[in-house]
Write a protein that holds these residues in place. Structure first.
Motif, PDB file in Angstrom:
ATOM      1  N   UNK A 115     164.542  30.616  70.080  1.00  0.00           N
ATOM      2  CA  UNK A 115     164.050  30.722  71.469  1.00  0.00           C
ATOM      3  C   UNK A 115     162.521  30.728  71.552  1.00  0.00           C
ATOM      4  N   UNK A 116     161.839  30.794  70.428  1.00  0.00           N
ATOM      5  CA  UNK A 116     160.371  30.730  70.335  1.00  0.00           C
ATOM      6  C   UNK A 116     159.653  31.928  70.951  1.00  0.00           C
ATOM      7  N   UNK A 117     160.344  33.031  71.177  1.00  0.00           N
ATOM      8  CA  UNK A 117     159.699  34.241  71.670  1.00  0.00           C
ATOM      9  C   UNK A 117     159.008  34.910  70.482  1.00  0.00           C
ATOM     10  N   UNK A 118     157.728  35.275  70.674  1.00  0.00           N
ATOM     11  CA  UNK A 118     156.946  35.876  69.587  1.00  0.00           C
ATOM     12  C   UNK A 118     157.359  37.329  69.383  1.00  0.00           C
ATOM     13  N   UNK A 119     157.268  37.737  68.136  1.00  0.00           N
ATOM     14  CA  UNK A 119     157.449  39.157  67.840  1.00  0.00           C
ATOM     15  C   UNK A 119     156.239  39.592  67.030  1.00  0.00           C
ATOM     16  N   UNK A 120     155.826  40.826  67.213  1.00  0.00           N
ATOM     17  CA  UNK A 120     154.561  41.274  66.642  1.00  0.00           C
ATOM     18  C   UNK A 120     154.718  41.926  65.289  1.00  0.00           C
ATOM     19  N   UNK A 121     155.812  42.637  65.072  1.00  0.00           N
ATOM     20  CA  UNK A 121     155.903  43.388  63.828  1.00  0.00           C
ATOM     21  C   UNK A 121     157.364  43.690  63.522  1.00  0.00           C
ATOM     22  N   UNK A 122     157.604  43.989  62.289  1.00  0.00           N
ATOM     23  CA  UNK A 122     158.923  44.446  61.870  1.00  0.00           C
ATOM     24  C   UNK A 122     158.706  45.296  60.622  1.00  0.00           C
ATOM     25  N   UNK A 123     159.652  46.126  60.303  1.00  0.00           N
ATOM     26  CA  UNK A 123     159.579  46.881  59.052  1.00  0.00           C
ATOM     27  C   UNK A 123     160.978  46.973  58.452  1.00  0.00           C
ATOM     28  N   UNK A 124     160.973  47.090  57.158  1.00  0.00           N
ATOM     29  CA  UNK A 124     162.248  47.154  56.457  1.00  0.00           C
ATOM     30  C   UNK A 124     162.673  45.795  55.963  1.00  0.00           C
ATOM     31  N   UNK A 125     163.894  45.412  56.226  1.00  0.00           N
ATOM     32  CA  UNK A 125     164.517  44.187  55.729  1.00  0.00           C
ATOM     33  C   UNK A 125     163.888  42.943  56.345  1.00  0.00           C
ATOM     34  N   UNK A 126     163.785  41.884  55.538  1.00  0.00           N
ATOM     35  CA  UNK A 126     163.278  40.599  56.018  1.00  0.00           C
ATOM     36  C   UNK A 126     164.335  39.781  56.760  1.00  0.00           C
ATOM     37  N   UNK A 127     165.557  40.275  56.809  1.00  0.00           N
ATOM     38  CA  UNK A 127     166.607  39.602  57.583  1.00  0.00           C
ATOM     39  C   UNK A 127     166.521  40.148  58.998  1.00  0.00           C
ATOM     40  N   UNK A 128     166.037  39.322  59.917  1.00  0.00           N
ATOM     41  CA  UNK A 128     165.784  39.764  61.290  1.00  0.00           C
ATOM     42  C   UNK A 128     166.787  39.141  62.248  1.00  0.00           C
ATOM     43  N   UNK A 129     166.887  39.795  63.418  1.00  0.00           N
ATOM     44  CA  UNK A 129     167.674  39.192  64.500  1.00  0.00           C
ATOM     45  C   UNK A 129     166.836  39.302  65.768  1.00  0.00           C
ATOM     46  N   UNK A 130     166.871  38.246  66.582  1.00  0.00           N
ATOM     47  CA  UNK A 130     166.066  38.165  67.808  1.00  0.00           C
ATOM     48  C   UNK A 130     166.548  39.205  68.806  1.00  0.00           C
ATOM     49  N   UNK A 131     165.582  39.831  69.489  1.00  0.00           N
ATOM     50  CA  UNK A 131     165.904  40.861  70.469  1.00  0.00           C
ATOM     51  C   UNK A 131     166.161  40.318  71.853  1.00  0.00           C
ATOM     52  N   UNK A 132     166.005  39.009  72.063  1.00  0.00           N
ATOM     53  CA  UNK A 132     166.251  38.427  73.387  1.00  0.00           C
ATOM     54  C   UNK A 132     167.760  38.395  73.592  1.00  0.00           C
ATOM     55  N   UNK A 133     168.252  38.978  74.688  1.00  0.00           N
ATOM     56  CA  UNK A 133     169.705  39.115  74.888  1.00  0.00           C
ATOM     57  C   UNK A 133     170.481  37.796  74.823  1.00  0.00           C
TER      58      UNK A 133
END
Length: 186
Positions: free
Chosen positions: A143-161
Motif C-alpha cells: 500500500x506504500x504507506x510509510x512506517x517510521x520505526x519497528x523493534x524486535x522481529x524483522x518480519x513485519x505486517x502493515x498496520x493499515x486495516x
C-alpha cells in the motif's frame, strides 16, 4: 561683535557695502552688476554676479562644489538656477528622475528575476527532498504507506486495516500473509 577669529578685510568691505544699502558681488565687489546668486542660508551674505558665479562653485581641487564657499550650505539648485535659468532646474530634475526611474526599473527587474530563480530553486529543492524522502522512508511494499520505526522481529505486517501485508523489514519484500519464513531464510 564678531567671534574669534576676526573677519577678513574683504568681508569688512562687504559689510560696509551692505550697511550702505548697496548689493554687490562677494568676489569681485562690483556693485554695478546684477547679483544672480544668493546663498540659501539666511545668515550668510554670500552673493555672486553672473561673471563670478561659474568659478565660485569650484572647490580647491577645481571640482564643482554644491556648497556655498562661505558657509558650506548646500546650494546646487540655486547655482543651477542662477547660471542656467529656472527652466534648467526642471530639465535637471527630469533627467535625474528618469535616470532614477530607469535604475529602479532595472533593479526591480533584477529582483523579479532573482525571485523567479529562487522560486524555481525552491521547487527543485522540494522535489529533491520528496524524492529523497521517498527513497529513504520505509514503506509497506503493497500500500506504500510509510512506517517510521519497528523493534524486535524483522518480519513485519502493515498496520493499515485494508492492507495487512506481511513483509521483510530488511528488503521490503511482500511475503503475503506471513514474513517469518522469508526473514529466517535471509
Amino acid at each position: 561683535l564678531w567671534p574669534s577669529p576676526r573677519p577678513s578685510e574683504s568681508l569688512n568691505i562687504e559689510l560696509v557695502y551692505m550697511t550702505a544699502g548697496l548689493v554687490c558681488c562677494s568676489i569681485c565687489l562690483d556693485e554695478v552688476e546684477r547679483v544672480v546668486f544668493n546663498c540659501g542660508n539666511i545668515s550668510c551674505t554670500y552673493q555672486l554676479c553672473s561673471s563670478c558665479v561659474r568659478d565660485a562653485f569650484n572647490d580647491s581641487s577645481g571640482v564643482n562644489s554644491a556648497q556655498c564657499q562661505m558657509c558650506h550650505t548646500p546650494t546646487a539648485m540655486d547655482m543651477i538656477s542662477a547660471v542656467c535659468g529656472p527652466g534648467a532646474i526642471k530639465a535637471v530634475e527630469s533627467k535625474v528622475r528618469s535616470s532614477i526611474e530607469f535604475s529602479l526599473r532595472t533593479e526591480m527587474l533584477k529582483k523579479e528575476a532573482a525571485k523567479k530563480d529562487i522560486a524555481e530553486i525552491n521547487v527543485k529543492a522540494r522535489k529533491l527532498f520528496n524524492d529523497l524522502a521517498e527513497e529513504i522512508n520505509l514503506k509497506c511494499p503493497r500500500c506504500k504507506v510509510a512506517f517510521t520505526d519497528y523493534d524486535g522481529c524483522n518480519a513485519l505486517s502493515c498496520g493499515v486495516p485494508n492492507c495487512k501485508a506481511a513483509f521483510c523489514a530488511i528488503c521490503l519484500e511482500d511475503c503475503g500473509t506471513d514474513a517469518h519464513a522469508h526473514v529466517r531464510a535471509k
